[in-house]
Scaffold this motif. Structure first.
Motif, PDB file in Angstrom:
ATOM      1  N   VAL A  82      20.180 -37.976  -8.468  1.00 32.74           N
ATOM      2  CA  VAL A  82      19.431 -37.635  -7.252  1.00 32.74           C
ATOM      3  C   VAL A  82      18.197 -36.813  -7.593  1.00 32.74           C
ATOM      4  CG1 VAL A  82      19.507 -36.122  -5.221  1.00 32.74           C
ATOM      5  CG2 VAL A  82      21.244 -37.872  -5.521  1.00 32.74           C
ATOM      6  N   ASP A  83      18.351 -35.888  -8.527  1.00 30.68           N
ATOM      7  CA  ASP A  83      17.200 -35.079  -8.955  1.00 30.68           C
ATOM      8  C   ASP A  83      16.095 -35.964  -9.527  1.00 30.68           C
ATOM      9  OD1 ASP A  83      18.554 -32.808  -8.182  1.00 30.68           O
ATOM     10  OD2 ASP A  83      19.194 -32.254 -10.203  1.00 30.68           O
ATOM     11  N   THR A 118      21.057 -30.487   4.703  1.00 35.36           N
ATOM     12  CA  THR A 118      20.371 -31.645   4.126  1.00 35.36           C
ATOM     13  C   THR A 118      20.478 -32.872   5.037  1.00 35.36           C
ATOM     14  OG1 THR A 118      22.341 -32.029   2.757  1.00 35.36           O
ATOM     15  CG2 THR A 118      20.459 -30.964   1.710  1.00 35.36           C
ATOM     16  N   GLN A 136      21.997 -36.495  -1.126  1.00 35.17           N
ATOM     17  CA  GLN A 136      22.225 -35.082  -1.437  1.00 35.17           C
ATOM     18  C   GLN A 136      23.299 -34.513  -0.520  1.00 35.17           C
ATOM     19  OE1 GLN A 136      20.510 -32.791  -3.997  1.00 35.17           O
ATOM     20  NE2 GLN A 136      22.608 -32.245  -3.457  1.00 35.17           N
ATOM     21  N   LYS A 137      23.225 -34.874   0.739  1.00 35.48           N
ATOM     22  CA  LYS A 137      24.239 -34.431   1.701  1.00 35.48           C
ATOM     23  C   LYS A 137      25.617 -34.906   1.281  1.00 35.48           C
ATOM     24  CE  LYS A 137      26.977 -34.778   5.429  1.00 35.48           C
ATOM     25  NZ  LYS A 137      28.344 -35.322   5.389  1.00 35.48           N
ATOM     26  N   GLU A 158      14.425 -37.877  -6.685  1.00 36.80           N
ATOM     27  CA  GLU A 158      13.539 -37.020  -5.901  1.00 36.80           C
ATOM     28  C   GLU A 158      12.243 -36.713  -6.650  1.00 36.80           C
ATOM     29  OE1 GLU A 158      13.839 -33.147  -2.969  1.00 36.80           O
ATOM     30  OE2 GLU A 158      15.257 -33.332  -4.622  1.00 36.80           O
ATOM     31  N   TYR A 185      27.017 -32.854  -1.595  1.00 39.75           N
ATOM     32  CA  TYR A 185      27.547 -31.569  -1.140  1.00 39.75           C
ATOM     33  C   TYR A 185      28.910 -31.748  -0.452  1.00 39.75           C
ATOM     34  CZ  TYR A 185      23.030 -29.273  -2.007  1.00 39.75           C
ATOM     35  OH  TYR A 185      21.893 -28.748  -2.591  1.00 39.75           O
ATOM     36  N   TYR A 232      17.663 -37.603   0.563  1.00 36.92           N
ATOM     37  CA  TYR A 232      18.277 -36.426   1.170  1.00 36.92           C
ATOM     38  C   TYR A 232      19.686 -36.740   1.680  1.00 36.92           C
ATOM     39  CZ  TYR A 232      14.600 -32.902   1.028  1.00 36.92           C
ATOM     40  OH  TYR A 232      13.716 -31.945   0.605  1.00 36.92           O
ATOM     41  N   GLN A 264      24.391 -35.756  -8.966  1.00 37.99           N
ATOM     42  CA  GLN A 264      23.283 -34.823  -8.754  1.00 37.99           C
ATOM     43  C   GLN A 264      22.150 -35.052  -9.747  1.00 37.99           C
ATOM     44  OE1 GLN A 264      23.176 -32.219  -6.174  1.00 37.99           O
ATOM     45  NE2 GLN A 264      21.072 -32.616  -6.804  1.00 37.99           N
TER      46      GLN A 264
END
Length: 216
Positions: free
Chosen positions: A98-99, A141, A115-116, A102, A119, A112, A95
């Motif tokens: 990914v942040d 997402t 991100q999926k 982004e 999760y 995205y 995460q």
């Protein structure tokens, strides 16, 4: 004086081009290693390599993307080994990357999709308890990734995985999953990454599942 300024400007352009070519060379070598990684240790080391590149190359989304992707691949191995209690920590690490990706490139279908996948790792720690939270976020997402690029073959690939591996009593279907794998392969055959460093993984997985079903 003008000649001196021109000479300096040309030297700077040459240095910039050299730095860019070195960056692309290193990235290309590291991306190629994704296919050869087999263990959680392999993927963790590769993630660290991409993190070091990201620290130097501010503003570029690909290094952070691949650092996250490597962590996710590590998590998928742990999931296959039924070490689900370790997934939260791996997902949290992914995460962070990914942040950062982004921040460098918003509204990117590829980001995205990661991100999926994060999760989904979170959900697999305890599917019964977490489906309504992380499962719902994963679906949301994935839809966003598809909206941003309906032709992204990796989006269709991950949809295929979800449908293929979900039990029928919960809405899954191996037949529908196979159809989606075939659809993703069609997209892979016409897909061209924007740059040599953009994501291009997943085709072999689609081919694997299509071949697996063909043998039955």
């Amino acid at each position: 004086m003008k000649k001196l300024i021109l000479s300096f400007a040309l030297s700077m352009l040459s240095l910039t081009a050299f730095a860019q070519s070195q960056y692309e060379k290193i990235m290309t070598e590291k991306i190629a290693k994704i296919e050869t990684c087999k263990t959680t240790e392999d993927f963790n080391a590769l993630s660290n390599d991409f993190q070091r590149i990201a620290d130097k190359e501010k503003g570029k989304w690909q290094p952070s993307y691949y650092a996250a992707f490597s962590q996710i691949q590590k998590g998928r191995i742990l999931m296959r080994e039924n070490k689900v209690t370790e997934l939260d920590a791996v997902a949290d690490q992914a995460q962070k990357f990914v942040d950062l990706a982004e921040e460098a490139d918003k509204n990117n279908s590829e980001i995205y999709l990661l991100q999926k996948m994060i999760y989904s790792l979170k959900m697999m720690v305890n599917p019964m308890e977490r489906y309504m939270t992380f499962g719902a976020k994963a679906e949301e997402t994935l839809k966003k990734a598809e909206q941003l690029n309906p032709q992204n073959p990796r989006v269709t690939l991950i949809k295929a995985e979800d449908v293929y591996f979900t039990p029928e009593q919960f809405g899954g279907s191996k037949k529908k999953g196979l159809e989606l794998f075939k659809e993703s392969l069609e997209k892979f055959n016409s897909f061209k990454p924007k740059t040599a460093l953009d994501p291009n993984w997943g085709k072999s997985e689609a081919e694997y599942f299509i071949g697996l079903e063909a043998k039955k």
